[in-house]
Structure formats: structure tokens, C-alpha cells
Design an enzyme around this catalytic site. Sequence first.
Site, mmCIF file in Angstrom:
data_model
loop_
_atom_site.group_PDB
_atom_site.id
_atom_site.type_symbol
_atom_site.label_atom_id
_atom_site.label_comp_id
_atom_site.label_asym_id
_atom_site.label_seq_id
_atom_site.Cartn_x
_atom_site.Cartn_y
_atom_site.Cartn_z
ATOM 1 N N TYR A 140 23.409 43.989 13.234
ATOM 2 C CA TYR A 140 23.308 42.649 12.653
ATOM 3 C C TYR A 140 22.340 42.617 11.465
ATOM 4 O O TYR A 140 22.456 41.764 10.597
ATOM 5 C CB TYR A 140 22.796 41.646 13.698
ATOM 6 C CG TYR A 140 23.869 41.039 14.575
ATOM 7 C CD1 TYR A 140 24.692 41.833 15.351
ATOM 8 C CD2 TYR A 140 24.033 39.659 14.640
ATOM 9 C CE1 TYR A 140 25.655 41.269 16.166
ATOM 10 C CE2 TYR A 140 24.991 39.088 15.454
ATOM 11 C CZ TYR A 140 25.801 39.898 16.209
ATOM 12 O OH TYR A 140 26.757 39.333 17.020
ATOM 13 N N LYS A 191 26.842 53.336 23.576
ATOM 14 C CA LYS A 191 27.913 54.298 23.351
ATOM 15 C C LYS A 191 27.267 55.597 22.887
ATOM 16 O O LYS A 191 27.504 56.085 21.772
ATOM 17 C CB LYS A 191 28.897 53.764 22.296
ATOM 18 C CG LYS A 191 29.872 52.728 22.839
ATOM 19 C CD LYS A 191 30.995 53.336 23.682
ATOM 20 C CE LYS A 191 31.992 54.090 22.814
ATOM 21 N NZ LYS A 191 33.051 54.730 23.659
ATOM 22 N N ASP A 224 32.188 50.497 26.702
ATOM 23 C CA ASP A 224 33.616 50.231 26.935
ATOM 24 C C ASP A 224 33.910 50.196 28.433
ATOM 25 O O ASP A 224 34.666 49.344 28.916
ATOM 26 C CB ASP A 224 34.500 51.249 26.198
ATOM 27 C CG ASP A 224 34.158 52.693 26.517
ATOM 28 O OD1 ASP A 224 33.048 52.961 27.031
ATOM 29 O OD2 ASP A 224 35.003 53.574 26.250
ATOM 30 N N ASP A 248 26.543 40.764 22.313
ATOM 31 C CA ASP A 248 27.320 39.629 21.824
ATOM 32 C C ASP A 248 28.685 39.622 22.494
ATOM 33 O O ASP A 248 29.143 38.599 23.015
ATOM 34 C CB ASP A 248 27.468 39.749 20.298
ATOM 35 C CG ASP A 248 28.255 38.597 19.707
ATOM 36 O OD1 ASP A 248 27.988 37.446 20.094
ATOM 37 O OD2 ASP A 248 29.139 38.851 18.869
ATOM 38 N N ASP A 252 29.963 37.305 26.081
ATOM 39 C CA ASP A 252 31.080 36.358 26.005
ATOM 40 C C ASP A 252 32.074 36.639 27.132
ATOM 41 O O ASP A 252 32.603 35.715 27.762
ATOM 42 C CB ASP A 252 31.814 36.493 24.659
ATOM 43 C CG ASP A 252 31.427 35.409 23.666
ATOM 44 O OD1 ASP A 252 30.286 34.919 23.750
ATOM 45 O OD2 ASP A 252 32.252 35.058 22.807
HETATM 46 C C1 IPM Z 1 26.170 34.295 19.537
HETATM 47 C C2 IPM Z 1 27.022 34.045 18.329
HETATM 48 C C3 IPM Z 1 26.265 34.492 17.087
HETATM 49 C C4 IPM Z 1 26.045 35.989 17.207
HETATM 50 C C5 IPM Z 1 26.933 34.118 15.761
HETATM 51 C C6 IPM Z 1 27.218 32.636 15.663
HETATM 52 C C7 IPM Z 1 26.124 34.572 14.577
HETATM 53 O O1 IPM Z 1 28.254 34.684 18.464
HETATM 54 O O2 IPM Z 1 25.050 33.741 19.600
HETATM 55 O O3 IPM Z 1 26.603 35.021 20.429
HETATM 56 O O4 IPM Z 1 26.940 36.772 16.841
HETATM 57 O O5 IPM Z 1 24.983 36.387 17.652
HETATM 58 MG MG MG Z 2 28.557 35.554 20.359
#
Ligand code: IPM
Ligand code: MG
Length: 354
Positions: A140, A191, A224, A248, A252
Site C-alpha cells: 500500500y 506467501k 492462498d 484487506d 473481507d
Molecule cells: C479497507 C478498505 C481500504 C483498504 C480502502 C478503502 C483504501 O478496503 O479498509 O479494507 O484497502 O484498506
Molecule cells: Mg478492504
Amino acid sequence: MTKTLLLLPGDGIGPEVTAVARRVAGRLIAGGLDLAVEEGPFGGASIDAHGVPLTDETLARAKAADAVLMGAVGGPQWAGQPYDKRPEAGLLGLRAGMNVYANLRPARCFSALADASSLKRIHVEGLDILFVRELVGGVYFGTPRGIETLPDGSRRGVNTHVYTSAEIRRVARVAFALARGRTGAVCSAEKGNVMEAGLLWREEVQALRDAEYPDIKLSHMLADNMAMQLVKNPRQFDVILTDNLFGDILSDEAAMLTGSLGMLPSAAIGDDGAPGLYEPIHGSAPDIAGRGVANPCAAVLSLAMALRHSLGEPALALRVEAAVEAALDGGARTADLGGNLTTVAMGDAILARL
Ligand code: IPM
Ligand code: MG
């Protein structure tokens, strides 16, 4: 001494859900909590008002506060902007500026909502994973980065995945310390089979555990494989430690297992005593913004995390969490949970149990 909570409502449903968190904070203040609540511009709202997603003033106020509670940022109206003028750039700037390097993302399945998961109840009932995601390093932020045009006219995009041992160790410490209050098990993802930075990650995490946290049950898993294990048998995990990008993605995935993205809070913390940044995991949801139907639970639970990690009020954090759970058990549901309560009515249901 009065502590300060800076609210950054942001965009889309952000202002709607933080308004409910603000009401909950107001109730606690009325009950004796010594807290001052302020607000500032952030994200797309700040671009519209000040030309940038994060002003120097908002960053300075965030660093001076005890905790920052963010709503959400982003929306289609800012998507075409150059990268540094997008709401998301403000979020990365805030994370880096506050140096909140450890992102705590609990993926907890509320029993009342277990049937909303895409997995069967037997796999998710009681699910309680805590992600500790590195938040201010890795691909990032690594340099070099950018898009360049080559002599032959074709283009080349570059990002750099880079970690130092110090960056790895400070976030691993947070994971180990939090694991001690849970089952003591940490699974670290990378990884290392294809990336040197992943190999370093694994070696540094293991060395820190061996030297200072011998009581921690540490395991390592390729990222993975972890993506697969999370849908196969998610309850094998307790604390998961990851870098910025894998965290990230995997957080999710885990959030969706709980069936209720609108329920999940997060905390980003740095060194002891430094202010933390708290935010719902969900985004700005432009499709439902302005209609008053967003689920405020994640924002309220983010406030609870702020009470626990930055405001020195763990007992109040438990009370807020219990109020949310009691509202759900009592049948209170916003549309995303299959009900028809408005954002405000869901807030009323939580406040009634506080
Ligand atoms: C998160 C989001 C952010 C990230 C974006 C909005 C920059 O996806 O907080 O998980 O990738 O960290
Ligand atoms: Mg995210």
C-alpha cells in the site's frame, strides 16, 4: 481529564451511522463518562469543501484526540479524480499520519444472525476470529510506485511490497498480546513460498514468538491456503496475523462468513497511548445513502472498540456491545439483516437496552 473523540462522518451512509454512534456516546456522557465529542470534514465531503480528502487541520485534530471514529469514505462522484484527490487517499493518509499500524478486525458471528451466512450454521455459529492486519506498510505504501510509459509506448505499473523487521515485529506484538486474552493461538499468513518479504515476515514473527511469547501457539499458513481454510473450516482460527494486502482481502472474506457486513467494527491502533482510529468495516454504500436505512451497528460497535482500546473504559465497551446483542436478540433488524427498521429506529432499539 476530559477525553476527546473526533468524529469523521465522511461520505454516503457514514454521516447516518455515525449519528447513531454519537447518540450512544451522548447517553454514556449523560451517565458520567467524561468525553468531549467533536466533528471534522473527511473524505469526499472534505474534497468538496476544501479540495483535499484530508486537510492538515483534520489530521492535526486526529492526532491530538484520544480516539477518532470514522463513518465511511468514497462514492462515484469522486471516482474519476486523480489518485491523490480521491477519498481513499485521505484514508491512507490518516492511517499513516496517525501511525496506526495494527488493524484489529473481529469477524464474530452473532448467534441471532447465523442463518444469514453463506455457510451453514454449523460452520459459523460461535465464529470469533480476530484479524490483526498490518496497516501502514507493505504494498500500500512501498516505493517505487507509479505508472510509466516505456520507450515503445507501452506502459508499466509498479508497486513495491516491502517490510522491515521492525514493522513486522511491532504488529506481531499486538497480535501476541491480544491472543493472550483469548485462546493464545495465532496463525500468521504470508506467501513465503514466492515472496522474500513473505519469508522475512514468517521468520521475524517466529523469532519474536520464540524470544518473548513462548506461551503463544503460533502457526504459519500460506495466504492462498488460508483463503481456502476460511471457507472450509473457519472456526479453526482464533487470531490471524497478516500484512496489509492479504489482510484487506482475507478480512473481507471472513467478514462475509458472519453474514452481516453491516455489523462489523474495526480498530486501528499504534503505540501505547497514541490515539486509535475506529471505523465500521462496511463502505459508504452510495446505493442506499440518504435513505435512512443503513445498519448503524458497526458504527456503534466501533465506538465500543474505541472505549476499550483508546478511552480506558472496557466496562462501558462491554455494555455497548451487550446492548447491540440484546437489540438483535429482541428481533431488531435493519434491511440488510432482513428487517425493516430505519437507521434511527435501530439506534432507538440499541439505546433502549443500554
Ligand atoms: C479497507 C478498505 C481500504 C483498504 C480502502 C478503502 C483504501 O478496503 O479498509 O479494507 O484497502 O484498506
Ligand atoms: Mg478492504
